[in-house]
Design an enzyme around this catalytic site. Structure first.
Site, PDB file in Angstrom:
ATOM      1  N   ALA A 141      47.922  40.581  52.472  1.00 37.19           N
ATOM      2  CA  ALA A 141      48.915  39.494  52.539  1.00 37.19           C
ATOM      3  C   ALA A 141      49.578  39.334  51.181  1.00 37.19           C
ATOM      4  O   ALA A 141      50.799  39.149  51.076  1.00 37.19           O
ATOM      5  CB  ALA A 141      48.245  38.191  52.979  1.00 37.19           C
ATOM      6  N   ARG A 179      35.123  46.213  47.804  1.00 35.99           N
ATOM      7  CA  ARG A 179      34.436  44.927  47.728  1.00 35.99           C
ATOM      8  C   ARG A 179      32.990  45.131  48.171  1.00 35.99           C
ATOM      9  O   ARG A 179      32.694  45.151  49.366  1.00 35.99           O
ATOM     10  CB  ARG A 179      35.101  43.882  48.646  1.00 35.99           C
ATOM     11  N   GLY A 221      46.293  43.070  40.881  1.00 38.19           N
ATOM     12  CA  GLY A 221      46.360  44.413  41.472  1.00 38.19           C
ATOM     13  C   GLY A 221      47.254  44.418  42.707  1.00 38.19           C
ATOM     14  O   GLY A 221      48.022  45.354  42.944  1.00 38.19           O
ATOM     15  N   ASP A 222      47.156  43.367  43.497  1.00 42.26           N
ATOM     16  CA  ASP A 222      47.983  43.285  44.712  1.00 42.26           C
ATOM     17  C   ASP A 222      49.456  43.088  44.357  1.00 42.26           C
ATOM     18  O   ASP A 222      50.341  43.619  45.040  1.00 42.26           O
ATOM     19  CB  ASP A 222      47.516  42.126  45.599  1.00 42.26           C
TER      20      ASP A 222
HETATM   21  O1  LIG Z   1      38.748  39.849  47.694  1.00 43.08           O
HETATM   22  C1  LIG Z   1      39.321  39.731  48.777  1.00 43.08           C
HETATM   23  O2  LIG Z   1      38.831  40.139  49.826  1.00 43.08           O
HETATM   24  C2  LIG Z   1      40.611  39.093  48.850  1.00 43.08           C
HETATM   25  O3  LIG Z   1      41.414  39.490  49.646  1.00 43.08           O
HETATM   26  C3  LIG Z   1      40.859  37.989  47.873  1.00 43.08           C
HETATM   27  C4  LIG Z   1      42.013  38.191  46.925  1.00 43.08           C
HETATM   28  O4  LIG Z   1      43.165  37.606  47.471  1.00 43.08           O
HETATM   29  C5  LIG Z   1      42.287  39.622  46.522  1.00 43.08           C
HETATM   30  O5  LIG Z   1      41.127  40.337  46.601  1.00 43.08           O
HETATM   31  C6  LIG Z   1      42.794  39.734  45.114  1.00 43.08           C
HETATM   32  O6  LIG Z   1      42.851  41.088  44.772  1.00 43.08           O
HETATM   33  P1  LIG Z   1      43.081  41.706  43.327  1.00 43.08           P
HETATM   34  O7  LIG Z   1      44.531  41.976  43.191  1.00 43.08           O
HETATM   35  O8  LIG Z   1      42.270  42.952  43.358  1.00 43.08           O
HETATM   36  O9  LIG Z   1      42.582  40.688  42.328  1.00 43.08           O
END
Ligand SMILES: O=C(O)C(=O)C[C@H](O)[C@H](O)COP(=O)(O)O
Length: 329
Positions: free
Chosen positions: A47, A177, A261-262
């Site tokens: 998203a 994750r 990162g997103d």
């Molecule tokens: O961890 C999860 O499952 C999520 O979706 C939560 C967060 O919204 C993104 O993970 C953030 O992602 P980064 O850009 O890698 O910091």
């Protein structure tokens, strides 16, 4: 399914980024402020990618499920405000919307998830049909989309099959994750068949046991035409057509790196969908990722295309950062 007519008309006719996966309401905590702070934010990796791509002017569609609850309504309101196409979002009254607590402490953060059995885990192949890809230029999936449940993984894989059959490129963020116990073989198979793979050094170490670009290339095989490897404040590198291009990140006063990162991925894919070559798409993407760190939380911190362009042209990245869409949050 939710009907909506808030497509940004300015980008009508441009290829659509279709993202499949989970949105999460973010409960933000600031442990670095004496007053303490609790605020709502909006996350979920695919998203976030869709929101950032839309901020850059790309049409973006999200396939997910939300619960019939307040977190679900808030997310939907935010995504509409961010000009996502929400027609393929289903409200599923049988399960709650997932959430996470983002506890920010001096630039670092920890996430605690409340997502098991969420509505998005009930995504299934029945949510995927050929209209999902109407107007699509890219289908975007992440390792989280594949890890939240078997049925969601099959939905994403079915969407990828349809994309390949119709010549739509498939893009994949590894987003490892450990708490979701991702199936490494499944992720690797998806990555090898994708056209663009985006991963952080930590993702690479977790999935491939190396963060060296030459080894990553060898392990992903010849499938992906582009590999984007991100390296936090150092920036990112893209490998395409056998050439490596590095882009350093501008330095910003970091409040929270969550969602950076997103942001990078969303801006990069927006550039690629607009026909920009990989090195030129990476530059604004790295800036977008850096600018997103100026405000706590994920998608609310994403900069506009204009801010990204200003910083690219040499403006200071730290001038009056503001969360966007605060009126909906
Ligand atoms: O961890 C999860 O499952 C999520 O979706 C939560 C967060 O919204 C993104 O993970 C953030 O992602 P980064 O850009 O890698 O910091």
């Amino acid at each position: 399914m939710i009907q909506d007519n808030t497509d940004p008309t300015s980008s009508e006719g441009t290829p659509v980024l279709v993202a499949v996966g989970e949105g999460l309401l973010e409960v933000g905590m600031r442990n670095d402020l004496p007053s303490g702070y609790l605020g709502r934010g909006f996350g979920g990796d695919v998203a976030n990618v869709a929101v950032m791509a839309a901020r850059m002017g790309t049409r973006a569609r999200l396939l997910t499920r939300l619960g019939a609850d307040t977190p679900g309504r808030l997310l939907l309101d935010f995504w509409r405000h961010a000009h996502l196409d929400v027609d393929r979002i289903t409200v599923d009254p049988s399960a709650p919307t997932g959430m996470y607590v983002n506890a920010v402490r001096h630039g670092g953060h920890t996430f605690d998830y409340y997502r098991s059995g969420s509505a998005a885990t009930r995504l299934s192949e029945t949510d995927v049909d050929e209209h999902l890809l109407d107007g699509a230029g890219a289908l975007h999936v992440s390792g989280i989309s594949l890890a939240i449940s078997g049925s969601a993984a099959r939905a994403a894989e079915r969407a990828a099959e349809l994309a390949r059959d119709s010549g739509v490129m498939v893009t994949f963020c590894v987003n490892h994750r450990p708490m979701l116990r991702p199936d490494t073989d499944r992720n690797l198979a998806f990555a090898r068949a994708a056209d663009i793979v985006i991963l952080s050094s930590e993702d690479a170490l977790a999935m491939l046991d190396t963060d060296r670009l030459d080894r990553i290339r060898a392990m992903l095989g010849e499938g992906p035409q582009e590999i984007v490897l991100t390296d936090g404040p150092a920036g990112a590198v893209v490998l395409s057509d056998g050439e490596i291009h590095r882009v350093a990140a501008p330095s910003v006063v970091v409040v929270d790196t969550a969602g950076a990162g997103d942001a990078l991925a969303g801006a990069y894919l927006a550039g690629r969908l607009a026909g920009t070559a990989p090195p030129d798409a990476l530059e604004p993407a790295v800036i977008a990722g850096a600018l997103s760190c100026r405000w706590p939380g994920c998608a609310r911190s994403y900069p506009s295309a204009e801010e990204v362009a200003r910083v690219r042209a040499g403006a200071s990245p730290d001038v009056e950062p503001q969360p966007f869409s605060s009126e909906s949050a």
